[in-house]
Write a protein that holds these residues in place. Structure first.
Motif, PDB file in Angstrom:
ATOM      1  N   ALA A 184      34.983  33.975  41.870  1.00 54.29           N
ATOM      2  CA  ALA A 184      35.891  34.918  42.443  1.00 54.29           C
ATOM      3  C   ALA A 184      35.254  36.365  43.008  1.00 54.29           C
ATOM      4  CB  ALA A 184      37.078  35.422  41.412  1.00 54.29           C
ATOM      5  N   PRO A 185      33.972  36.591  42.257  1.00 51.53           N
ATOM      6  CA  PRO A 185      33.511  37.969  42.700  1.00 51.53           C
ATOM      7  C   PRO A 185      32.597  37.690  43.906  1.00 51.53           C
ATOM      8  CG  PRO A 185      33.117  37.673  40.419  1.00 51.53           C
ATOM      9  CD  PRO A 185      33.668  36.497  40.808  1.00 51.53           C
ATOM     10  N   LEU A 186      32.046  36.614  44.184  1.00 51.50           N
ATOM     11  CA  LEU A 186      31.350  36.023  45.317  1.00 51.50           C
ATOM     12  C   LEU A 186      32.122  35.766  46.540  1.00 51.50           C
ATOM     13  CD1 LEU A 186      28.730  35.288  46.918  1.00 51.50           C
ATOM     14  CD2 LEU A 186      29.003  33.095  45.913  1.00 51.50           C
ATOM     15  N   ARG A 187      33.381  35.180  46.113  1.00 47.19           N
ATOM     16  CA  ARG A 187      34.405  34.967  47.221  1.00 47.19           C
ATOM     17  C   ARG A 187      34.896  36.261  47.897  1.00 47.19           C
ATOM     18  NH1 ARG A 187      38.666  32.668  44.717  1.00 47.19           N
ATOM     19  NH2 ARG A 187      37.546  30.606  44.380  1.00 47.19           N
ATOM     20  N   THR A 188      35.312  37.325  46.905  1.00 48.65           N
ATOM     21  CA  THR A 188      35.597  38.578  47.242  1.00 48.65           C
ATOM     22  C   THR A 188      34.519  39.318  47.923  1.00 48.65           C
ATOM     23  OG1 THR A 188      36.943  39.004  45.266  1.00 48.65           O
ATOM     24  CG2 THR A 188      36.284  40.962  46.444  1.00 48.65           C
ATOM     25  N   ARG A 189      33.314  39.387  47.855  1.00 53.09           N
ATOM     26  CA  ARG A 189      32.212  39.783  48.604  1.00 53.09           C
ATOM     27  C   ARG A 189      31.989  39.274  50.101  1.00 53.09           C
ATOM     28  NH1 ARG A 189      27.391  41.894  46.277  1.00 53.09           N
ATOM     29  NH2 ARG A 189      26.611  41.972  48.241  1.00 53.09           N
ATOM     30  N   LEU A 190      32.374  37.864  50.038  1.00 48.35           N
ATOM     31  CA  LEU A 190      32.046  36.894  51.385  1.00 48.35           C
ATOM     32  C   LEU A 190      33.237  37.595  52.320  1.00 48.35           C
ATOM     33  CD1 LEU A 190      31.373  33.558  50.002  1.00 48.35           C
ATOM     34  CD2 LEU A 190      29.867  34.959  51.451  1.00 48.35           C
ATOM     35  N   GLU A 191      34.753  37.593  51.542  1.00 47.99           N
ATOM     36  CA  GLU A 191      35.794  38.049  52.522  1.00 47.99           C
ATOM     37  C   GLU A 191      35.628  39.526  53.021  1.00 47.99           C
ATOM     38  OE1 GLU A 191      39.072  37.182  49.969  1.00 47.99           O
ATOM     39  OE2 GLU A 191      39.048  35.125  50.073  1.00 47.99           O
ATOM     40  N   ILE A 208      17.449  22.778  51.744  1.00 50.83           N
ATOM     41  CA  ILE A 208      18.151  23.995  50.832  1.00 50.83           C
ATOM     42  C   ILE A 208      17.322  24.933  50.845  1.00 50.83           C
ATOM     43  CG2 ILE A 208      18.312  23.831  48.298  1.00 50.83           C
ATOM     44  CD1 ILE A 208      19.020  20.799  48.335  1.00 50.83           C
ATOM     45  N   SER A 209      18.054  26.169  50.736  1.00 52.55           N
ATOM     46  CA  SER A 209      17.451  27.415  50.645  1.00 52.55           C
ATOM     47  C   SER A 209      17.698  28.173  49.249  1.00 52.55           C
ATOM     48  CB  SER A 209      17.488  28.428  52.027  1.00 52.55           C
ATOM     49  OG  SER A 209      18.807  28.725  52.211  1.00 52.55           O
ATOM     50  N   TYR A 210      18.739  28.140  48.771  1.00 51.76           N
ATOM     51  CA  TYR A 210      19.363  28.429  47.592  1.00 51.76           C
ATOM     52  C   TYR A 210      19.998  27.493  46.514  1.00 51.76           C
ATOM     53  CZ  TYR A 210      21.420  31.966  44.423  1.00 51.76           C
ATOM     54  OH  TYR A 210      21.500  32.844  43.348  1.00 51.76           O
ATOM     55  N   ILE A 211      19.794  27.748  45.323  1.00 49.87           N
ATOM     56  CA  ILE A 211      20.612  26.797  44.497  1.00 49.87           C
ATOM     57  C   ILE A 211      20.836  27.575  43.158  1.00 49.87           C
ATOM     58  CG2 ILE A 211      20.704  24.742  42.931  1.00 49.87           C
ATOM     59  CD1 ILE A 211      18.502  23.558  44.677  1.00 49.87           C
ATOM     60  N   LYS A 212      22.242  27.698  42.783  1.00 50.67           N
ATOM     61  CA  LYS A 212      22.290  28.375  41.464  1.00 50.67           C
ATOM     62  C   LYS A 212      23.429  27.686  40.599  1.00 50.67           C
ATOM     63  CE  LYS A 212      22.888  31.663  38.380  1.00 50.67           C
ATOM     64  NZ  LYS A 212      22.309  31.871  37.092  1.00 50.67           N
ATOM     65  N   GLN A 213      23.205  27.246  39.447  1.00 55.29           N
ATOM     66  CA  GLN A 213      24.098  26.633  38.754  1.00 55.29           C
ATOM     67  C   GLN A 213      24.634  27.561  37.541  1.00 55.29           C
ATOM     68  OE1 GLN A 213      24.374  22.384  37.659  1.00 55.29           O
ATOM     69  NE2 GLN A 213      22.120  22.301  38.388  1.00 55.29           N
ATOM     70  N   GLY A 214      25.766  27.516  37.369  1.00 53.67           N
ATOM     71  CA  GLY A 214      26.431  28.384  36.147  1.00 53.67           C
ATOM     72  C   GLY A 214      26.872  29.646  36.367  1.00 53.67           C
ATOM     73  N   LYS A 215      26.980  30.798  35.560  1.00 50.82           N
ATOM     74  CA  LYS A 215      27.909  31.858  35.758  1.00 50.82           C
ATOM     75  C   LYS A 215      26.898  32.701  36.786  1.00 50.82           C
ATOM     76  CE  LYS A 215      29.613  35.921  33.545  1.00 50.82           C
ATOM     77  NZ  LYS A 215      30.032  36.653  32.265  1.00 50.82           N
ATOM     78  N   LEU A 216      27.667  33.380  37.776  1.00 47.19           N
ATOM     79  CA  LEU A 216      27.012  34.324  38.647  1.00 47.19           C
ATOM     80  C   LEU A 216      26.877  35.943  38.262  1.00 47.19           C
ATOM     81  CD1 LEU A 216      28.644  32.851  42.018  1.00 47.19           C
ATOM     82  CD2 LEU A 216      26.409  32.186  40.948  1.00 47.19           C
ATOM     83  N   SER A 217      25.615  36.322  38.130  1.00 54.04           N
ATOM     84  CA  SER A 217      25.506  37.654  38.011  1.00 54.04           C
ATOM     85  C   SER A 217      25.799  38.291  39.149  1.00 54.04           C
ATOM     86  CB  SER A 217      24.319  37.747  37.206  1.00 54.04           C
ATOM     87  OG  SER A 217      23.246  37.875  38.362  1.00 54.04           O
ATOM     88  N   PRO A 218      25.848  39.780  38.865  1.00 54.67           N
ATOM     89  CA  PRO A 218      25.825  40.625  40.102  1.00 54.67           C
ATOM     90  C   PRO A 218      24.752  40.479  41.013  1.00 54.67           C
ATOM     91  CG  PRO A 218      26.765  41.793  38.205  1.00 54.67           C
ATOM     92  CD  PRO A 218      26.426  40.676  37.875  1.00 54.67           C
ATOM     93  N   ASP A 237      22.820  37.751  41.168  1.00 52.59           N
ATOM     94  CA  ASP A 237      23.033  36.161  41.883  1.00 52.59           C
ATOM     95  C   ASP A 237      23.817  36.486  43.217  1.00 52.59           C
ATOM     96  OD1 ASP A 237      21.519  35.008  39.858  1.00 52.59           O
ATOM     97  OD2 ASP A 237      23.245  34.617  38.606  1.00 52.59           O
ATOM     98  N   ILE A 238      24.721  37.305  42.866  1.00 50.11           N
ATOM     99  CA  ILE A 238      25.843  37.507  44.127  1.00 50.11           C
ATOM    100  C   ILE A 238      25.245  38.179  45.247  1.00 50.11           C
ATOM    101  CG2 ILE A 238      28.025  38.559  45.079  1.00 50.11           C
ATOM    102  CD1 ILE A 238      28.945  37.907  42.542  1.00 50.11           C
ATOM    103  N   ASP A 239      24.260  39.285  44.810  1.00 50.04           N
ATOM    104  CA  ASP A 239      23.602  40.086  45.979  1.00 50.04           C
ATOM    105  C   ASP A 239      22.558  39.080  46.462  1.00 50.04           C
ATOM    106  OD1 ASP A 239      24.849  42.334  45.328  1.00 50.04           O
ATOM    107  OD2 ASP A 239      23.337  43.113  44.256  1.00 50.04           O
ATOM    108  N   SER A 240      22.062  38.225  45.767  1.00 52.33           N
ATOM    109  CA  SER A 240      20.758  37.080  46.352  1.00 52.33           C
ATOM    110  C   SER A 240      21.423  36.237  47.405  1.00 52.33           C
ATOM    111  CB  SER A 240      20.177  36.279  45.050  1.00 52.33           C
ATOM    112  OG  SER A 240      19.404  37.003  44.586  1.00 52.33           O
TER     113      SER A 240
END
Length: 193
Positions: free
Chosen positions: A79-86, A160-170, A172-175
């Motif tokens: 949800a926090p990543l989706r909010t940033r994308l929107e 593939i230029s980025y992979i992240k599994q699991g909880k997204l930290s702030p 991670d979202i910035d990255s």
């Protein structure tokens, strides 16, 4: 002798686990075919599913792929990543948003609710590809961790230029946002050559 066999087995397992990773930075996304359920298609008030394959991801435009367990915790995790994308207001077509939802990981009796949520999200974001994976094919094919979330960014060349599994930290979202912006800019440069 037994100690030697155990040591050899441990070494073999260690080496094979490093070599068998399906997703590697700079590599290509292993093809995922979802023949049953598949991509959600909306036509007026009617919804249906059609077979989907990751080979439909086109080059020339980055693709941001979410692989999600069909659980509320997965939705909350992105949800926090989706909010940033929107909030970023990306131009339509600047990247390919794709969600693959592992229905095989849904809590018992909730797959109908998940299908309803997919339809709601598809109506809100018609450009997004929503895939219902009813047999956990993506989890197995891409060798992902169960009951969680994975974010995969594919560049315009299909790598593939980025992979992240699991909880997204702030962080991670910035990255993810920074990498996505860079990949969109790179795709525009390549298109203008």
């Amino acid at each position: 002798m037994l100690r030697l066999c155990k040591s050899f087995l441990a070494l073999a397992l260690l080496c094979s686990s490093g070599l068998s990773a399906a997703l590697e930075l700079g590599g290509t996304l292993p093809t995922l075919d979802v023949p049953s359920r598949g991509e959600l298609v909306i036509n007026g008030d009617k919804t249906s599913f059609v077979p989907w394959s990751s080979s439909a991801i086109r080059t020339g435009s980055p693709a941001l792929i979410f692989h999600l367990a069909a659980r509320m915790s997965s939705d909350a995790a992105i949800a926090p990543l989706r909010t940033r994308l929107e909030a970023a207001g990306y131009a339509p077509g600047s990247f390919q948003p794709i969600s693959v939802v592992n229905l095989n990981d849904a809590l018992w009796g909730t797959s109908g609710l998940v299908a309803g949520e997919l339809a709601k999200n598809k109506r809100a974001h018609p450009e997004a590809v929503m895939v219902a994976d009813d047999a956990g094919r993506g989890l197995a094919r891409w060798e992902l961790k169960p009951k969680g979330v994975a974010v995969i960014l594919i560049n315009a060349e299909g790598k593939i230029s980025y992979i992240k599994q699991g909880k997204l930290s702030p962080a991670d979202i910035d990255s993810i946002i920074n990498k996505l912006d860079a990949e969109i800019a790179n795709a525009e440069r390549l298109a203008n050559k």
